[in-house]
Design an enzyme around this catalytic site. Structure first.
Site, PDB file in Angstrom:
ATOM      1  N   LEU A  33      -3.656  88.744 -51.876  1.00  0.00           N
ATOM      2  CA  LEU A  33      -3.552  87.938 -50.651  1.00  0.00           C
ATOM      3  C   LEU A  33      -4.067  88.661 -49.403  1.00  0.00           C
ATOM      4  O   LEU A  33      -3.701  88.311 -48.289  1.00  0.00           O
ATOM      5  CB  LEU A  33      -2.115  87.430 -50.441  1.00  0.00           C
ATOM      6  CG  LEU A  33      -1.514  86.619 -51.599  1.00  0.00           C
ATOM      7  CD1 LEU A  33      -0.101  86.164 -51.252  1.00  0.00           C
ATOM      8  CD2 LEU A  33      -2.382  85.409 -51.939  1.00  0.00           C
ATOM      9  N   SER A  36      -6.335  85.684 -48.382  1.00  0.00           N
ATOM     10  CA  SER A  36      -6.029  84.293 -48.784  1.00  0.00           C
ATOM     11  C   SER A  36      -4.522  84.103 -48.727  1.00  0.00           C
ATOM     12  O   SER A  36      -3.788  85.044 -48.444  1.00  0.00           O
ATOM     13  CB  SER A  36      -6.559  84.014 -50.197  1.00  0.00           C
ATOM     14  OG  SER A  36      -6.001  84.947 -51.100  1.00  0.00           O
ATOM     15  N   SER A 124     -24.031  89.125 -56.094  1.00  0.00           N
ATOM     16  CA  SER A 124     -24.563  88.461 -54.898  1.00  0.00           C
ATOM     17  C   SER A 124     -26.074  88.596 -54.836  1.00  0.00           C
ATOM     18  O   SER A 124     -26.642  89.596 -55.294  1.00  0.00           O
ATOM     19  CB  SER A 124     -23.935  89.122 -53.672  1.00  0.00           C
ATOM     20  OG  SER A 124     -24.646  88.773 -52.512  1.00  0.00           O
ATOM     21  N   TYR A 148     -21.257  97.060 -48.699  1.00  0.00           N
ATOM     22  CA  TYR A 148     -20.899  95.870 -49.486  1.00  0.00           C
ATOM     23  C   TYR A 148     -21.952  95.603 -50.569  1.00  0.00           C
ATOM     24  O   TYR A 148     -21.635  95.462 -51.751  1.00  0.00           O
ATOM     25  CB  TYR A 148     -20.762  94.639 -48.577  1.00  0.00           C
ATOM     26  CG  TYR A 148     -20.679  93.355 -49.363  1.00  0.00           C
ATOM     27  CD1 TYR A 148     -19.545  93.049 -50.086  1.00  0.00           C
ATOM     28  CD2 TYR A 148     -21.762  92.467 -49.413  1.00  0.00           C
ATOM     29  CE1 TYR A 148     -19.466  91.886 -50.849  1.00  0.00           C
ATOM     30  CE2 TYR A 148     -21.692  91.299 -50.165  1.00  0.00           C
ATOM     31  CZ  TYR A 148     -20.549  91.019 -50.881  1.00  0.00           C
ATOM     32  OH  TYR A 148     -20.483  89.878 -51.643  1.00  0.00           O
ATOM     33  N   LYS A 152     -21.900  95.831 -54.987  1.00  0.00           N
ATOM     34  CA  LYS A 152     -22.292  94.804 -55.967  1.00  0.00           C
ATOM     35  C   LYS A 152     -23.283  95.393 -56.970  1.00  0.00           C
ATOM     36  O   LYS A 152     -23.152  95.197 -58.185  1.00  0.00           O
ATOM     37  CB  LYS A 152     -22.906  93.589 -55.255  1.00  0.00           C
ATOM     38  CG  LYS A 152     -21.906  92.795 -54.432  1.00  0.00           C
ATOM     39  CD  LYS A 152     -20.812  92.205 -55.310  1.00  0.00           C
ATOM     40  CE  LYS A 152     -19.703  91.554 -54.524  1.00  0.00           C
ATOM     41  NZ  LYS A 152     -18.514  91.257 -55.323  1.00  0.00           N
ATOM     42  N   ASP A 292     -30.871  91.379 -41.186  1.00  0.00           N
ATOM     43  CA  ASP A 292     -31.186  90.075 -41.793  1.00  0.00           C
ATOM     44  C   ASP A 292     -32.600  90.064 -42.383  1.00  0.00           C
ATOM     45  O   ASP A 292     -33.513  90.675 -41.837  1.00  0.00           O
ATOM     46  CB  ASP A 292     -31.104  88.964 -40.740  1.00  0.00           C
ATOM     47  CG  ASP A 292     -29.724  88.353 -40.651  1.00  0.00           C
ATOM     48  OD1 ASP A 292     -28.836  88.768 -41.430  1.00  0.00           O
ATOM     49  OD2 ASP A 292     -29.518  87.458 -39.801  1.00  0.00           O
TER      50      ASP A 292
END
Ligand code: NAD
Ligand code: UDP
Length: 333
Positions: A33, A36, A124, A148, A152, A292
């Protein structure tokens, strides 16, 4: 099948639990949690008529995971639990490496120990970095330079190495593109804390009036209208992709892009949101956001051919469902 879903009260995990239950699988959720709320379990039950088992537990805790595996003997694991904020991962990298890598290793270890042969991992499109679009599963990985994205790529590597020496293991690496939207009931969706980093939740906050205007990060990219292009995928389509992946798991390592194969620019998404919901989104063009890329969209032929899965929902539905969730959710909190 009985599927252990880590991160099952989170955004993508909750929608996947719904689709698993709707397809007659049983579900155990493990979530600490951190991002969430426990109430999501009740909402999943309201939507499906079936209540999943829920453990508030940390997937990095080996002794608790051992107990859950030995008590329930799941057939497979879908590992969503993870920290996902790119900017935060630059600020507190150790927390990201610890949480995302350790949870994967603890779960994998328990799969081997308890004879669980199906492991599905939430990867991802960020692992493709600045490769040429459309992104293909066979491309060399170039995770963007943030912790991050590195977690992955590293988890993919760990899972692949372990599968190589455990031939009974089925590892499915699902590379998500940009999940947006919400369940049509409006009961579950994406509810980020604080000011959202991602485009769709930012747009819904502007629509609601909580934020004044959207900043469009750059209009000088080499794209048709100069703004960034992404492959937005409805979260329910993504959830259905997981059901296909667990049902067709076979020994070995399998990598699939889960996207629509279609790129949408920032300006196109704003227009789609305005048309789908009959409102206006004030926006202003600003500088590019650091890190980006111009374009990111999938080649989706492998998932279509091997999993028999394709995304069915379009941008209009994504915008309508995202806004419906925001209105219902906002009215409650
Ligand atoms: P989310 O934050 O809504 O869900 C992740 C859930 O994992 C949360 O409920 C959180 O409480 C839980 N969690 C985190 N660390 C945990 C731990 N150690 N033990 C137990 N529970 C833990 O995120 P999401 O958008 O649903 O993403 C799910 C997965 O998909 C993540 O691994 C994320 O990196 C990956 N992913 C997400 C996106 C996206 O844009 N949303 C894109 C690509 C990949
Ligand atoms: N974007 C934007 N304003 C925002 C958030 C995002 O213009 O407030 C742009 C961003 O530059 C990118 C696209 O929207 O071109 C999608 O960004 P998001 O963060 O949702 O996904 P990602 O970049 O991680 O794929």
């Amino acid at each position: 099948m009985l599927i252990l879903v880590t991160g099952g009260t989170g955004y993508i995990g909750s929608h996947t639990c719904v689709e698993l239950l709707n397809n007659n699988h049983d579900v155990i959720i493990v979530d600490n949690l951190v991002n969430s709320q426990a109430g999501v379990v009740e909402r999943i039950a309201t939507i499906t008529g079936k209540k999943p088992l829920f453990y508030q537990a940390d997937a990095t805790d080996d002794s608790v995971m051992d107990l859950i595996f030995s008590t329930h003997k799941p057939d497979g694991v879908i590992h969503f639990a993870g920290l996902k904020a790119v900017g935060e991962s630059v600020e507190i990298p150790l927390m990201y490496y610890r949480n995302n890598l350790l949870s994967t290793m603890v779960l994998l270890d328990n799969c081997l120990k308890h004879g669980v042969s199906h492991f599905v991992f939430s990867s991802s499109a960020t692992v493709y970095g600045d490769n040429q679009v459309p992104f293909l599963e066979t491309m060399e990985l170039r995770p963007r330079t943030n912790p991050y994205g590195e977690t992955k790529a590293m988890c993919e590597r760990i899972l692949t190495d372990v599968a190589q020496v455990n031939p009974e293991l089925s590892v499915t690496l699902l590379r998500y593109f940009n999940p947006v939207g919400a369940h049509k009931s409006g009961l579950i969706g994406e509810a980020p804390q604080g000011i959202p980093n991602n485009l769709m939740p930012y747009i819904t906050q502007v629509a609601k009036g909580s934020l004044q205007e959207l900043k469009v990060f750059g209009n000088d990219y080499p794209t048709p209208d100069g703004t960034g292009v992404r492959d937005y995928i409805h979260v329910v389509d993504l959830a259905e992709g997981h059901v296909a992946a667990v049902e067709q798991a076979a020994p070995g390592v399998h990598v699939y892009n889960l996207g629509t194969g279609k790129g949408t620019s920032v300006l196109e998404l704003i227009t789609a949101f305005e048309e789908a919901n009959n409102l206006k989104i004030p926006y202003r063009i600003t500088e590019r956001r650091a890190g980006d890329i111009a374009e990111c969209y999938a080649d989706v032929s492998k998932a279509r051919e091997e999993l028999g899965w394709t995304a069915k929902r379009g941008v209009f539905e994504m915008c309508r469902d995202a806004w419906r969730f925001e209105q219902i959710y906002a009215a409650e909190v």
